[in-house]
Design a protein around this motif. Structure first.
Motif, mmCIF file in Angstrom:
data_model
loop_
_atom_site.group_PDB
_atom_site.id
_atom_site.type_symbol
_atom_site.label_atom_id
_atom_site.label_comp_id
_atom_site.label_asym_id
_atom_site.label_seq_id
_atom_site.Cartn_x
_atom_site.Cartn_y
_atom_site.Cartn_z
ATOM 1 N N PRO A 106 -1.627 -0.951 -4.840
ATOM 2 C CA PRO A 106 -2.738 -0.091 -4.406
ATOM 3 C C PRO A 106 -2.205 1.237 -3.852
ATOM 4 C CG PRO A 106 -3.065 -2.325 -3.614
ATOM 5 C CD PRO A 106 -1.687 -2.281 -4.210
ATOM 6 N N ALA A 107 -2.793 2.329 -4.310
ATOM 7 C CA ALA A 107 -2.328 3.655 -3.922
ATOM 8 C C ALA A 107 -3.528 4.541 -3.627
ATOM 9 C CB ALA A 107 -1.479 4.270 -5.041
ATOM 10 N N GLY A 108 -3.391 5.392 -2.621
ATOM 11 C CA GLY A 108 -4.513 6.239 -2.258
ATOM 12 C C GLY A 108 -4.083 7.542 -1.621
ATOM 13 N N LEU A 109 -5.053 8.409 -1.449
ATOM 14 C CA LEU A 109 -4.825 9.743 -0.914
ATOM 15 C C LEU A 109 -5.156 9.783 0.574
ATOM 16 C CD1 LEU A 109 -4.031 12.584 -2.008
ATOM 17 C CD2 LEU A 109 -6.482 13.047 -2.239
ATOM 18 N N ILE A 110 -4.316 10.479 1.333
ATOM 19 C CA ILE A 110 -4.577 10.718 2.747
ATOM 20 C C ILE A 110 -5.326 12.042 2.865
ATOM 21 C CG2 ILE A 110 -3.537 11.201 4.997
ATOM 22 C CD1 ILE A 110 -1.109 9.536 4.077
ATOM 23 N N ASP A 111 -6.498 11.995 3.436
ATOM 24 C CA ASP A 111 -7.287 13.200 3.653
ATOM 25 C C ASP A 111 -6.805 13.881 4.931
ATOM 26 O OD1 ASP A 111 -9.190 15.142 4.108
ATOM 27 O OD2 ASP A 111 -10.817 13.737 4.528
ATOM 28 N N CYS A 112 -6.203 15.054 4.777
ATOM 29 C CA CYS A 112 -5.699 15.790 5.946
ATOM 30 C C CYS A 112 -6.637 16.920 6.344
ATOM 31 C CB CYS A 112 -4.289 16.307 5.687
ATOM 32 S SG CYS A 112 -3.066 14.967 5.649
ATOM 33 N N GLY A 113 -7.867 16.835 5.896
ATOM 34 C CA GLY A 113 -8.893 17.776 6.332
ATOM 35 C C GLY A 113 -8.653 19.205 5.879
ATOM 36 N N GLY A 114 -7.927 19.365 4.773
ATOM 37 C CA GLY A 114 -7.684 20.698 4.243
ATOM 38 C C GLY A 114 -6.506 21.423 4.860
ATOM 39 N N PHE A 115 -5.852 20.815 5.844
ATOM 40 C CA PHE A 115 -4.683 21.452 6.468
ATOM 41 C C PHE A 115 -3.467 21.321 5.558
ATOM 42 C CE2 PHE A 115 -7.322 20.413 10.186
ATOM 43 C CZ PHE A 115 -7.314 21.639 10.846
ATOM 44 N N LEU A 168 0.849 -1.197 0.000
ATOM 45 C CA LEU A 168 0.000 0.000 0.000
ATOM 46 C C LEU A 168 0.882 1.243 0.000
ATOM 47 C CD1 LEU A 168 -2.902 1.199 0.200
ATOM 48 C CD2 LEU A 168 -2.646 1.135 2.694
ATOM 49 N N VAL A 169 0.519 2.214 -0.864
ATOM 50 C CA VAL A 169 1.209 3.504 -0.919
ATOM 51 C C VAL A 169 0.169 4.596 -0.714
ATOM 52 C CG1 VAL A 169 2.559 5.099 -2.350
ATOM 53 C CG2 VAL A 169 3.005 2.631 -2.477
ATOM 54 N N LEU A 170 0.442 5.483 0.222
ATOM 55 C CA LEU A 170 -0.479 6.579 0.522
ATOM 56 C C LEU A 170 0.275 7.900 0.475
ATOM 57 C CD1 LEU A 170 -2.342 5.032 3.614
ATOM 58 C CD2 LEU A 170 -3.171 5.125 1.249
ATOM 59 N N SER A 171 -0.395 8.930 -0.036
ATOM 60 C CA SER A 171 0.202 10.262 -0.081
ATOM 61 C C SER A 171 -0.802 11.312 0.367
ATOM 62 C CB SER A 171 0.672 10.592 -1.511
ATOM 63 O OG SER A 171 1.201 11.909 -1.553
ATOM 64 N N ASP A 172 -0.266 12.379 0.956
ATOM 65 C CA ASP A 172 -1.113 13.504 1.343
ATOM 66 C C ASP A 172 -1.250 14.521 0.208
ATOM 67 O OD1 ASP A 172 1.632 14.075 1.599
ATOM 68 O OD2 ASP A 172 1.226 15.756 2.936
ATOM 69 N N GLN A 173 -0.585 14.255 -0.925
ATOM 70 C CA GLN A 173 -0.620 15.166 -2.075
ATOM 71 C C GLN A 173 -1.221 14.443 -3.279
ATOM 72 O OE1 GLN A 173 0.324 18.377 -1.702
ATOM 73 N NE2 GLN A 173 0.903 17.956 0.425
ATOM 74 N N GLU A 174 -2.314 14.984 -3.778
ATOM 75 C CA GLU A 174 -3.040 14.326 -4.870
ATOM 76 C C GLU A 174 -2.194 14.117 -6.115
ATOM 77 O OE1 GLU A 174 -7.572 14.712 -6.652
ATOM 78 O OE2 GLU A 174 -6.609 16.443 -5.726
ATOM 79 N N ASP A 175 -1.291 15.083 -6.394
ATOM 80 C CA ASP A 175 -0.490 15.015 -7.621
ATOM 81 C C ASP A 175 0.917 14.477 -7.379
ATOM 82 O OD1 ASP A 175 0.391 17.156 -6.147
ATOM 83 O OD2 ASP A 175 0.413 18.588 -7.820
#
Length: 197
Positions: free
Chosen positions: A57-66, A37-44
């Protein structure tokens, strides 16, 4: 009986060159592991693209807009995603947010980071630039356990890189990265021996 592979979860914010070094070591047979699993806080972030290209599998970490904060409730969600994927060891690869108890408690002594300096010297951002600006004689990189501080966790292993006359932040960074890409997979392989027995 054949030993199972160490299952890695990778968190990153940028291009993912250290994750690529891990993948290359796995491909070469020097690292008995798999990234699950690979996760990032940056969409791009290109690290996500690297993962998708090889079917991880890769996904985005939702940091609540911070912009820089990593809210505790979001860390708990990330921990659950990693646990759900069967991750044994979490590897930070250019991840630019501070990890706190919610994630660390889920993976005690099993969250690693690689930092581009000889810690405790030059923690934080742009460590290679800090070294050049400071007139340091040497720099390097450090693999360490992550704790709640910024680059303060127990050191596992380091590689030294001399600062050459005429070095710029960029040239020094390039040479440090060569050592990062060697050291991180080596340390992870050592962790595989410890964690899997």
């Amino acid at each position: 009986m054949k030993q199972r592979k160490l299952k890695l979860g990778v968190l990153g914010s940028g291009s993912g060159t250290n994750m690529q070094a891990i993948l290359d070591a796995i491909e070469a047979g020097s690292l008995h592991a798999e990234i699950v699993l690979v996760l990032s806080d940056q969409e791009d972030a290109f690290i996500l693209e690297r993962a998708r290209r090889v079917g991880i599998p890769a996904g985005l970490i939702d940091c609540g807009g911070f912009r820089s904060k990593f809210p505790e409730e979001k860390q708990a969600i990330v921990a659950q995603r990693l646990l759900g994927a069967g991750v044994d060891l979490v590897c930070l690869a250019g991840f630019m947010r501070l990890v706190k108890a919610e994630l660390l408690n889920a993976f005690p002594q099993r969250v690693l980071n690689i930092h581009p300096s000889l810690l405790p010297a030059y923690p934080g951002l742009m460590a290679w630039k800090q070294a050049v600006d400071d007139g340091a004689a040497e720099s390097g990189c450090t693999v360490h356990y992550v704790d709640v501080g910024m680059d303060t966790g127990p050191i596992i292993q380091q590689a030294r890189v001399p600062v050459l006359e005429g070095d710029t932040a960029e040239t020094l960074h390039q040479r440090i990265q060569v050592q990062e890409h060697r050291l991180y997979p080596e340390v992870i392989q050592g962790m595989a021996s410890v964690l899997l027995g």
